[in-house]
Design a protein around this motif. Sequence first.
Motif, mmCIF file in Angstrom:
data_model
loop_
_atom_site.group_PDB
_atom_site.id
_atom_site.type_symbol
_atom_site.label_atom_id
_atom_site.label_comp_id
_atom_site.label_asym_id
_atom_site.label_seq_id
_atom_site.Cartn_x
_atom_site.Cartn_y
_atom_site.Cartn_z
ATOM 1 N N GLU A 7 0.870 -1.187 0.000
ATOM 2 C CA GLU A 7 0.000 0.000 0.000
ATOM 3 C C GLU A 7 0.897 1.224 0.000
ATOM 4 O OE1 GLU A 7 -3.473 0.890 0.038
ATOM 5 O OE2 GLU A 7 -2.325 2.743 -0.167
ATOM 6 N N ASP A 8 0.626 2.164 -0.933
ATOM 7 C CA ASP A 8 1.518 3.318 -1.061
ATOM 8 C C ASP A 8 1.083 4.531 -0.244
ATOM 9 O OD1 ASP A 8 -0.585 3.212 -3.082
ATOM 10 O OD2 ASP A 8 0.194 5.141 -3.753
ATOM 11 N N ASP A 51 -2.834 -3.366 -2.702
ATOM 12 C CA ASP A 51 -3.516 -2.237 -3.346
ATOM 13 C C ASP A 51 -3.268 -2.346 -4.847
ATOM 14 O OD1 ASP A 51 -4.765 0.208 -3.786
ATOM 15 O OD2 ASP A 51 -2.929 1.356 -3.440
ATOM 16 N N GLY A 53 -3.649 0.132 -7.011
ATOM 17 C CA GLY A 53 -3.038 1.371 -7.508
ATOM 18 C C GLY A 53 -1.706 1.641 -6.839
ATOM 19 N N LYS A 101 -12.098 0.589 -1.530
ATOM 20 C CA LYS A 101 -11.766 1.665 -0.583
ATOM 21 C C LYS A 101 -12.887 2.695 -0.583
ATOM 22 C CE LYS A 101 -6.723 1.621 -1.036
ATOM 23 N NZ LYS A 101 -5.572 2.376 -1.546
HETATM 24 CA CA CA Z 1 -2.683 3.431 -4.066
#
Ligand code: CA
Length: 221
Positions: A7-8, A51, A53, A101
């Motif tokens: 997860e970023d 995630d 993305g 999310k």
């Molecule tokens: Ca993301």
Amino acid sequence: MRVLVAEDEPALARQLQQALQAAGFAVDVAGDGIDAEYLGRELPFDAVVLDLGLPGKDGLSVLRAWRAAGSAVPVLVLTARGSWQEKVLGIDAGADDYLGKPFQMEELVARLRALVRRSSGLASPVLTLGAVRLDTRSCTLEVEGRPVALTAHEYRVLAYLMHQRGRVVARAELSEHLYAQDADRDSNTLDVFIARLRRKLPPGFIATVRGLGWRIDEAAA
Ligand code: CA
């Protein structure tokens, strides 16, 4: 049980790490797709929160790379809000479950526990063997109907061995599934945890297989 969180968003990654640690998991975090792919390939995770993305390499490509390399690790993907297309793509790429999310942390933890136990062939969140009852929702132990206090480390050891019941678990394997990369690990402390656990469990519940490791036997329980 050891989980990779890819997860970023730093705040969300931290929340995931804290919630999963509180639920008895060792947690490694990757902040981009390159790290995530590398860690997922090199380390023996029991589950992954991915995630889709991610910078560097997107989550779908990471997941496809793991599956192409033969990894069967349970993967829960996090998708953008309301994007059913991402959910379909994620599942087709080999995801086992998904959440859009934003999500409730309790739901994510419950889904992850379910993925881990199903990959061990277990149906219930309460792992029962003979007089021993380990509730993976509350990280609590009962022996012969009486509550028995466990430390966080003792819980992790017992939960891993219960998920692997019937198999010999080697020292190195146990250590790899109990600790994240940045944790202090001293494999001698495993003997201490096992000795303390044995005092809390029925005699012979955790067997030593000389030279190989430890095993919880369905027959012995
Ligand atoms: Ca993301």
